[in-house]
Motif scaffolding. Structure first.
Motif, PDB file in Angstrom:
ATOM      1  N   VAL A   1      12.406   8.664   1.678  1.00  0.00           N
ATOM      2  CA  VAL A   1      13.361   8.307   2.793  1.00  0.00           C
ATOM      3  C   VAL A   1      13.875   9.846   3.636  1.00  0.00           C
ATOM      4  N   ALA A   2      14.231  10.265   2.776  1.00  0.00           N
ATOM      5  CA  ALA A   2      14.703  11.818   3.360  1.00  0.00           C
ATOM      6  C   ALA A   2      13.819  12.456   4.261  1.00  0.00           C
ATOM      7  N   ARG A   3      12.425  12.642   3.801  1.00  0.00           N
ATOM      8  CA  ARG A   3      11.618  13.078   4.550  1.00  0.00           C
ATOM      9  C   ARG A   3      11.410  12.400   5.729  1.00  0.00           C
ATOM     10  N   GLU A   4      11.244  11.071   5.826  1.00  0.00           N
ATOM     11  CA  GLU A   4      11.101  10.183   6.868  1.00  0.00           C
ATOM     12  C   GLU A   4      12.181  10.376   7.980  1.00  0.00           C
ATOM     13  N   ALA A   5      13.409  10.237   7.444  1.00  0.00           N
ATOM     14  CA  ALA A   5      14.428  10.646   8.355  1.00  0.00           C
ATOM     15  C   ALA A   5      14.681  11.999   8.927  1.00  0.00           C
TER      16      ALA A   5
END
Length: 302
Positions: A214-218
């Motif tokens: 999720v952090a990478r996609e954000a």
């Protein structure tokens, strides 16, 4: 110069136990008393080892004898060896009792709240002689434990090959967005990740595969998520979302465990990475024990 014989040729468990006791008790005489050895016999053992190794292990004074730096080094390793011997003794006793193996299994919270409990129950029913010690860890921690050979088998979500580990697919899963039932997005049939970027989030800890993804996609969208609260488990995440503290992502199969949260809505996440795979993992360069092989074969066949 005559080469010194290997250290292992000079050591025995009784002497190692004595050295560890000297460190613990602070003196040779108290260590001898603890081990029920005559002090002169204990001193003779240490002297024989000193002569064989060519290094002083005890400071001998009129007030008693304590370990030198070399003696302390041996004591440190002796303690670890004594623990290994105790473990070996326990395993031998189990083998005599008919137990055929013990498995150190590490798994992510995602695996533990979904399929793993039922699968392990079936396996242990079929193999009552095998003992499993299960510990929950993040995906990052599981990788390290396996690489350090502190665990036998791991179960976690991976996105590709990991050097040093051998991976086999275990279960496929799909991510869904969890929201309060009255949230403005709760009635959507599906949601794109970009529609969620301005929301406040309830997140799992860093190091979990889900939080990392999720952090990478954000970041790929040029933003940082607005994390309102971070929790350790999926049950806790559901409670926080139910109370209106944000939205979150969970594997769809875990929702079977969430029936006690009727005020939650679940909407499929419409992204390619919402479909992910949990893997069974073992160290690539270590041969699994017979018990571990049986577990891997059973879980891969489910």
């Amino acid at each position: 110069m005559k080469p010194r014989r290997p250290l292992l040729d000079h050591l025995n468990l009784a002497t190692l136990k004595l050295i560890a006791a000297i460190e613990h008790e602070g003196s040779l005489s108290r260590a001898a008393a603890t081990l029920h050895i005559v002090p002169s016999a204990a001193s003779r053992r240490i002297t024989q080892l000193e002569n064989a190794m060519g290094v002083e292990l005890l400071h001998r004074t009129a007030r008693g004898a304590g370990l030198t730096a070399a003696g302390l080094s041996i004591a440190r390793y002796a303690r670890a060896m004594m623990e290994d011997v105790d473990t070996l003794d326990a395993e031998l006793q189990n083998l005599q009792a008919g137990v055929s193996g013990r498995i150190q299994l590490v798994a992510s919270i995602s695996a533990i709240v979904q399929h793993l409990p039922q699968d392990l129950a079936l396996f242990l029913q079929q193999h009552p002689g095998i003992k499993i010690e299960l510990a929950e860890h993040t995906s990052a921690e599981i990788v390290e434990l396996l690489l350090q050979r502190k665990a036998d088998v791991g179960v976690f979500v991976a996105e590709g090959d990991i050097p040093g580990l051998k991976l086999q697919p275990y279960r496929a899963e799909r991510l869904v967005v969890i929201l309060p039932v009255h949230h403005r997005l709760a009635k959507r049939k599906r949601l794109r990740f970009e529609q969620l970027l301005k929301e406040e989030w309830v997140e799992l800890p860093p190091g979990t595969a889900l939080a990392s993804r999720v952090a990478r996609e954000a970041l790929a969208h040029g933003v940082r998520l607005r994390t309102r609260i971070q929790v350790k488990g999926m049950d806790s995440a559901s409670r926080m979302v139910q109370c209106g503290l944000g939205i979150g992502l969970l594997p769809q199969a875990s929702l079977e465990q969430q029936a006690k949260f009727p005020n939650l809505a679940f909407v499929p996440l419409d992204e390619p990475w919402a479909h992910r795979v949990s893997y069974l993992a073992v160290p690539a360069l270590a041969e699994p024990s017979p018990a571990s092989r049986m577990l891997l074969q059973a879980l891969m066949g489910l």
